[in-house]
Design an enzyme around this catalytic site. Structure first.
Site, PDB file in Angstrom:
ATOM      1  N   ASP A   1     -10.823  -8.600   7.828  1.00  0.00           N
ATOM      2  CA  ASP A   1     -12.220  -8.464   7.404  1.00  0.00           C
ATOM      3  C   ASP A   1     -12.898  -9.833   7.361  1.00  0.00           C
ATOM      4  O   ASP A   1     -14.065  -9.980   7.734  1.00  0.00           O
ATOM      5  CB  ASP A   1     -12.311  -7.821   6.010  1.00  0.00           C
ATOM      6  CG  ASP A   1     -12.438  -6.306   6.092  1.00  0.00           C
ATOM      7  OD1 ASP A   1     -12.407  -5.770   7.220  1.00  0.00           O
ATOM      8  OD2 ASP A   1     -12.571  -5.660   5.035  1.00  0.00           O
TER       9      ASP A   1
ATOM     10  N   ASP B   1      -2.902 -18.083   1.703  1.00  0.00           N
ATOM     11  CA  ASP B   1      -4.051 -18.766   1.092  1.00  0.00           C
ATOM     12  C   ASP B   1      -4.593 -19.834   2.037  1.00  0.00           C
ATOM     13  O   ASP B   1      -5.809 -19.991   2.209  1.00  0.00           O
ATOM     14  CB  ASP B   1      -3.697 -19.347  -0.285  1.00  0.00           C
ATOM     15  CG  ASP B   1      -2.325 -20.005  -0.317  1.00  0.00           C
ATOM     16  OD1 ASP B   1      -1.551 -19.860   0.642  1.00  0.00           O
ATOM     17  OD2 ASP B   1      -2.027 -20.690  -1.315  1.00  0.00           O
TER      18      ASP B   1
ATOM     19  N   TYR C   1       0.820  -1.222   0.000  1.00  0.00           N
ATOM     20  CA  TYR C   1       0.000   0.000   0.000  1.00  0.00           C
ATOM     21  C   TYR C   1       0.848   1.264   0.000  1.00  0.00           C
ATOM     22  O   TYR C   1       0.366   2.338  -0.340  1.00  0.00           O
ATOM     23  CB  TYR C   1      -0.937   0.029   1.219  1.00  0.00           C
ATOM     24  CG  TYR C   1      -2.030  -1.029   1.185  1.00  0.00           C
ATOM     25  CD1 TYR C   1      -2.137  -1.914   0.121  1.00  0.00           C
ATOM     26  CD2 TYR C   1      -2.954  -1.135   2.205  1.00  0.00           C
ATOM     27  CE1 TYR C   1      -3.121  -2.878   0.083  1.00  0.00           C
ATOM     28  CE2 TYR C   1      -3.947  -2.100   2.180  1.00  0.00           C
ATOM     29  CZ  TYR C   1      -4.017  -2.975   1.119  1.00  0.00           C
ATOM     30  OH  TYR C   1      -4.994  -3.934   1.082  1.00  0.00           O
TER      31      TYR C   1
ATOM     32  N   LYS D   1       3.656 -15.384   2.568  1.00  0.00           N
ATOM     33  CA  LYS D   1       3.598 -16.143   1.312  1.00  0.00           C
ATOM     34  C   LYS D   1       5.039 -16.463   0.931  1.00  0.00           C
ATOM     35  O   LYS D   1       5.515 -16.158  -0.164  1.00  0.00           O
ATOM     36  CB  LYS D   1       2.863 -15.297   0.245  1.00  0.00           C
ATOM     37  CG  LYS D   1       2.492 -16.040  -1.013  1.00  0.00           C
ATOM     38  CD  LYS D   1       1.414 -17.100  -0.829  1.00  0.00           C
ATOM     39  CE  LYS D   1       1.194 -17.830  -2.154  1.00  0.00           C
ATOM     40  NZ  LYS D   1       0.406 -19.071  -2.004  1.00  0.00           N
TER      41      LYS D   1
ATOM     42  N   ASP E   1      -5.294  -6.822   5.864  1.00  0.00           N
ATOM     43  CA  ASP E   1      -6.509  -6.110   5.458  1.00  0.00           C
ATOM     44  C   ASP E   1      -7.600  -7.136   5.139  1.00  0.00           C
ATOM     45  O   ASP E   1      -8.739  -7.061   5.611  1.00  0.00           O
ATOM     46  CB  ASP E   1      -6.178  -5.260   4.215  1.00  0.00           C
ATOM     47  CG  ASP E   1      -7.288  -4.282   3.868  1.00  0.00           C
ATOM     48  OD1 ASP E   1      -8.312  -4.259   4.573  1.00  0.00           O
ATOM     49  OD2 ASP E   1      -7.141  -3.557   2.865  1.00  0.00           O
TER      50      ASP E   1
END
Ligand code: NAD
Length: 357
Positions: A252, A224, A142, A192, A248
């Protein structure tokens, strides 16, 4: 003891829910002999209306003078069409940046009284659901450079850079370990590392940092798999620590599984002692000024503040137990209402929690 708070009520239901949370805080003060002083400052649409910007300098200064910050929510349709550079949400990003808040802590807890709201099959959440996601907030894709769009050989390209320095990883890892120490002492680091170089560094540093926390059991998951495990077997998690983009999405996901957005608190912290506490939901303009909002996420944010900023564990637990007792007694705001329960408004919900304390 004495503590000072800067209140940023913001927009929509923000002022209503912050008002109830402050009443709960004062009830805690009265019971345990603490004094909580408060000042209020403008943020979001309210600040745009009054001062023309979503984060006035005076607001940043007022926050820096306080021991902790409590935010309601920002935004609403009134400001949807204004210049994107001064949208209410810029106030939120701005205050996190101005206060150097690089860690976002989001507990996703399924209250047993609200298990019918949970999106998962009852068998899957038989062991309950009480996960805390620690998300890195100021690095990764980001914010990484270079970023942008350009034309290469006649074709348009878009790109971002997922980049972390060792010190950025180390400081968020520390928060992950310290948070786990205050809970069930299990930390799962999500990355990852099978594909991304930045994740390989992440994993090395987290493993290295774990030597300072021998009492915390460290595990690793690829992002994942973590996303799948959250819906398959969420009871296995205590604290998850992860980078900005993964956090993020996973925070959620964890929140929505509980089915009760009006119940979930959060905190953002930095290197110093100053932290910002807020419910994870938005300003709910559809129910603003109708005494319909659920103040419990903001009240539970107060519990986080008592625990993490003021080290008042007993007082934090008192707030959480009071919320639990009010749910046990069958009181519900509209968002968590089910048949056989008693529908009450925002003010009455705040009052019920105060009475329990
Ligand atoms: P929202 O969270 O405000 O509302 C989503 C739905 O949940 C609505 O139906 C709302 O009524 C309900 N809801 C949310 N909180 C509730 C509560 N405490 N009690 C009862 N019901 C509740 O999300 P949205 O509708 O996507 O966004 C509305 C505005 O809030 C937008 O301007 C958005 O940009 C802003 N927003 C702000 C924040 C923040 O301040 N941290 C976060 C998300 C969205």
């Amino acid at each position: 003891m004495q503590f000072s708070l800067c209140l940023l009520p913001g927009d929509g239901i923000g002022p209503e829910i912050v008002e109830q949370a402050v009443l709960v805080l004062h009830a805690v003060g009265k019971k345990y002999g603490h004094t909580f002083t408060t000042t209020s400052a403008l943020i979001g649409g309210a600040a745009i209306d009054a001062e023309g910007v979503p984060l006035p300098d005076a607001t940043v200064a007022a926050c820096k003078e306080a021991d902790a910050v409590l935010l309601g929510a920002v935004g609403g349709p009134k400001w949807d069409t204004i210049d994107p550079a001064i949208r209410p949400e810029k106030g939120l990003l701005g205050i996190r940046k101005a206060l150097g808040l690089f860690a976002n802590l989001r507990p996703a807890k399924l209250f047993p009284q609200l298990k019918n709201a949970c999106r998962l099959h009852p068998d899957v959440v038989r062991d309950g659901l009480d996960v805390l996601v620690v998300r890195e907030l100021t690095g990764g894709a980001y914010f990484g450079e270079p970023r942008g769009q350009e034309v290469r050989n006649g074709e348009r390209f878009g790109f971002n850079t997922m980049v972390y320095s060792e010190s950025e990883i180390r400081r968020i890892a520390k928060i992950g370990f310290e948070t786990a120490q205050k809970r069930n002492k299990r930390l799962c680091s999500v990355d990852k590392a099978n594909v991304l170089d930045v994740s390989q560094l992440w994993r090395e540093i987290v493993i290295d940092e774990s030597k300072n926390y021998p009492d915390v059991e460290l595990s690793h998951l690829y992002v994942d798999n973590a996303a799948m495990q959250l819906v398959q077997n969420p009871g296995q998690f205590d604290v998850i620590v992860t980078e900005n983009l993964f956090g993020d999405i996973l925070s959620d996901e964890a929140a929505v599984i509980t089915g009760s957005i009006g119940m979930l608190p959060s905190s953002s912290m930095g290197d110093g002692t100053l932290a910002l506490y807020e419910p994870i939901h938005g300003s709910a303009p559809d129910i603003a000024d109708q005494d319909k909002a659920n103040p419990l996420a903001t009240i539970l944010s107060i519990a986080m503040m008592l625990r993490f900023s003021f080290a008042l564990e007993e007082e934090a637990a008192a707030v959480e137990n009071a919320v639990s007792a009010v749910l046990d007694a069958g009181y519900r705001t509209g968002d968590i209402m089910e048949s056989g329960k008693t529908l009450i408004g925002c003010r009455e919900m705040g009052q019920k929690v105060v009475e329990q304390i």
